[in-house]
Design an enzyme around this catalytic site. Structure first.
Site, short mmCIF file in Angstrom:
data_model
loop_
_atom_site.label_atom_id
_atom_site.label_comp_id
_atom_site.label_asym_id
_atom_site.label_seq_id
_atom_site.Cartn_x
_atom_site.Cartn_y
_atom_site.Cartn_z
N HIS A 125 0.80 -1.23 0.00
CA HIS A 125 0.00 0.00 0.00
C HIS A 125 0.83 1.28 0.00
CE1 HIS A 125 -3.54 -2.50 1.81
NE2 HIS A 125 -3.41 -2.67 0.52
N GLY A 165 -1.55 -9.47 12.50
CA GLY A 165 -2.10 -8.13 12.74
C GLY A 165 -2.87 -7.53 11.59
N CYS A 181 4.91 13.06 -7.42
CA CYS A 181 4.48 14.24 -8.18
C CYS A 181 3.25 13.85 -9.01
CB CYS A 181 5.61 14.71 -9.10
SG CYS A 181 5.10 16.06 -10.17
#
Ligand code: OAD
Length: 252
Positions: A119, A188, A127
């Protein structure tokens, strides 16, 4: 849990190829908020208003203020024993691959060298005109929204937002390592965000054993071969300690 750890360690002693998939929960004990738990970020903030291309298009300042706040919060955090065990396993298993959904950079801070970031990373900016990616550790940011020093266009966080595709080379490698490992740790993560959530199933279908570490049940829990209901910063050091003791005993 003790007997389960013993049988997991027994399995790990003859395992050469390990993959680990982590989510926000691995950083919870470092003080980084998760997304979906009781105090999760998506309980307090609307994802659609902050983590989508259209939110950025409509209000880049608001989106950047939120990321600036998160960057400030993460900057003061340190890796916990869970991150450290995972980093040390790069030197234990002949083939070891870490795949994370986290953007906080704490795995790298703990010493992990090869991290597949599904991610993106909160310490990188991109940019919006040229697509160039650079590191940026300034916190708080001098200017919100920040602009590209080369062309003056808006910079955006180098993070995969809802509705966007994951970087294809990272996803391809993650699929490859998932489907070729012998054991996959899933640590997790609520295991609900796609396509990351499919990786443990790909691993399992290809014959890997799945080890989940999470204090709460997830859709993966009943499917996993080992499901440890505990904190990453406690369970991983336990597994690691027994694994090291077992390999010392083998040497004697
Ligand atoms: P979630 O917030 O959905 O899930 C965090 C999981 O960590 C939950 O299942 C908790 O039970 C578990 N957890 C909490 N404390 C823990 C601890 N000490 N040890 C182990 N587990 C613990 O986070 P993710 O699954 O990572 O996307 O969410 C996936 C994606 O959704 C994130 O990458 C993020 C979010 O939108 C982006 O930032 C692009």
């Amino acid at each position: 849990m003790n007997e389960d750890i013993d049988s997991l360690v027994h399995l790990l002693k003859s395992t050469r190829r390990v993959a680990v998939l982590t989510g926000a929960g691995i950083s919870a004990e470092s003080g980084v908020p998760t997304f979906r738990g009781k105090d999760g970020l998506w309980r307090r903030y609307r994802a659609e208003g902050l983590a989508t291309p259209s939110a950025f298009h409509q209000n880049p300042k608001l989106v950047w203020e939120w990321y600036d706040w998160r960057r400030g919060l993460i900057a003061s955090k340190e890796p916990n024993p869970g991150h450290k065990v995972i980093a040390s396993w790069e030197n234990i298993f002949p083939s070891f691959h870490l795949i994370t959904q986290n953007v906080d950079g704490l795995h790298q801070k703990a010493g992990s060298k090869n991290v597949l970031e599904l991610h993106g990373n909160i310490w990188k900016v991109r940019c919006t005109e040229e697509g160039s990616v650079s590191e940026n550790y300034q916190t708080p940011l001098n200017e919100i929204p920040p602009r590209c020093p080369d062309c003056g266009a808006l910079l955006r966080p180098h993070i995969v937002w809802f509705g966007e595709a994951l970087p294809s080379s990272v996803l391809q490698k993650s699929l490859l390592f998932s489907s070729s490992c012998e054991v996959m740790f899933v640590v997790g993560t609520s295991a609900v965000v796609q396509p990351a959530a499919t990786l443990p199933y790909s691993a399992s279908e290809a014959g890997a054993k799945i080890v989940e570490i999470n204090p709460a049940a997830t859709p993966l829990s009943t499917y996993a071969d080992f499901s440890f209901r505990g904190k990453a910063g406690e369970v991983l050091p336990l597994v690691d300690e027994r694994l090291r003791t077992a390999s010392e005993e083998r040497k004697d």
